[in-house]
Every structure is written in structure tokens, then in C-alpha cells.
Design an enzyme around this catalytic site. Sequence first.
Site, PDB file in Angstrom:
ATOM      1  CB  CYS A  87      -0.864  -0.041   1.243  1.00 22.30           C
ATOM      2  SG  CYS A  87      -1.282   1.547   1.925  1.00 22.30           S
ATOM      3  CD  GLU A  88       0.187   5.152  -4.219  1.00 26.94           C
ATOM      4  OE1 GLU A  88       0.986   4.675  -5.035  1.00 26.94           O
ATOM      5  OE2 GLU A  88      -0.617   6.061  -4.496  1.00 26.94           O
ATOM      6  CG  HIS A  89      -2.395   5.736   0.722  1.00 24.52           C
ATOM      7  ND1 HIS A  89      -3.526   5.103   0.267  1.00 24.52           N
ATOM      8  CD2 HIS A  89      -2.119   6.698  -0.200  1.00 24.52           C
ATOM      9  CE1 HIS A  89      -3.927   5.664  -0.852  1.00 24.52           C
ATOM     10  NE2 HIS A  89      -3.086   6.619  -1.168  1.00 24.52           N
ATOM     11  CG  HIS A  90      -0.995   3.279   5.691  1.00 22.35           C
ATOM     12  ND1 HIS A  90      -2.111   3.152   4.892  1.00 22.35           N
ATOM     13  CD2 HIS A  90      -1.286   4.233   6.601  1.00 22.35           C
ATOM     14  CE1 HIS A  90      -3.054   3.982   5.322  1.00 22.35           C
ATOM     15  NE2 HIS A  90      -2.577   4.649   6.349  1.00 22.35           N
ATOM     16  CD  GLN A 128      -7.871  -4.364  -3.857  1.00 20.74           C
ATOM     17  OE1 GLN A 128      -7.676  -4.205  -2.648  1.00 20.74           O
ATOM     18  NE2 GLN A 128      -8.863  -5.112  -4.320  1.00 20.74           N
ATOM     19  CG  HIS A 156      -5.739  -3.199   1.713  1.00 21.20           C
ATOM     20  ND1 HIS A 156      -5.042  -2.335   0.895  1.00 21.20           N
ATOM     21  CD2 HIS A 156      -6.599  -3.867   0.915  1.00 21.20           C
ATOM     22  CE1 HIS A 156      -5.469  -2.469  -0.352  1.00 21.20           C
ATOM     23  NE2 HIS A 156      -6.423  -3.381  -0.372  1.00 21.20           N
ATOM     24  CB  CYS A 158      -2.675   0.066   6.052  1.00 24.05           C
ATOM     25  SG  CYS A 158      -3.709   0.015   4.584  1.00 24.05           S
TER      26      CYS A 158
END
Length: 198
Positions: A87-90, A128, A156, A158
Site C-alpha cells: 500500500c503506497e499510503h502506509h 489496489q 490490507h 494497514c
Amino acid sequence: MAYTKIEQYDEETTSALIKSYRDAIIALGEDADREGLIKTPERIAKAMQFVTQGYGQDAKAILESAKFHEDVSEMIIVKDIELYSMCEHHMLPFYGKAHVAYIPNGYITGLSKIARVVDVYSRRLQVQERLTTQILTALKDSLNPHGVAVVIEASHLCMMMRGVQKQNSVTTTSAFFGQFEKNETRSEFMKLISSNLH
Ligand SMILES: [Zn+2]
């Protein structure tokens, strides 16, 4: 071979990452020099390069390395392709399964190549939704098929490990092109991927 698998680690990237992860461990309040952690920055540096190796790979080249002329016009489905991404956010993993189908228009590709394309786009910092459309676009551009369908079901970390703690939630995303935009074809595909008959 039209593509190469990256097993070697770039020295410059590795040492930059080692430094950053050592700083991160210290910032988190740990002793970066204790026995269990001393080699951790190096391990993370290598692991992160492995899980992001997709940046150096070309999905189109992979599909075209096994592209054959074939007069098949039936739906071809590869289901339950294992998928591991970040996941690119976390920068925490998400993992699950991809189901991919296409309707050939004169050309087919190797079934294993479709699984490789899933890896190419999974091994990056991702969301995703984008992963789903990137797989679809690669197939569409390389094979010029009558239709492509991609469904991804993923968990996920996260979401599972942090605040919300929805441990059993699965996120489903889908993308359809061409004949799969028609209800009938799409329903047939959805029925085939939900059946447990292999
Ligand atoms: Zn996330």
C-alpha cells in the site's frame, strides 16, 4: 529472453536505504546496535528492493514474449493468482488474489505470463484500484483482445493492524473492457470465478 529478473541489489540504493532504515529504527526509540537489530536495516533494504522490483520490469515485453497467433474466441480465465503488494499510503502489505480473463482477437499469450504481469504491477508501491487497471491495460495493449476483465480481492494490513482493525474485511476491485462491458459476458465471468470447481 525479452525481460530480466532482478535478483541483484543495487549497491548505491542499498546503502542509502540502510542509512534511512537505521535512522528510522533509532527514531522509533530502539537501539539500532543491539544484536537482533544490527543487520535489520540491511535486511529491510534488500526486502524493499525485492518487493518493488516491478519498476524495472516491462509487462508488455513479458506478454509479447509468448504471443501466439490462434483462432480462439472463447473466454480465457486465469483465476486465483496469488498477489502481494505494498500500500503506497502506509507502506504496509496488501495481499490476496487476482482473477484475469480475456477474449482473444487472433492472439493468445502464455497463461504463466498473465501471472507474471500481476507480479510486475504488484511489486511496486500501489493502490489496489490502480493495480487493477494497470493489469487490464497491459493485456489490452499487448493482445488487442475483444475484451479484458480483472477482479482483485485483497486484505490490507494497514486496515487490519491499525485503528479500524477490520480484520476480516476484503476489498474487491474490478475493471472491464470491451465485451466484458456487456452484462451477459460479465456475469458469465463473475460466475466462473466464484465457482469452486477447478
Ligand atoms: Zn494503506
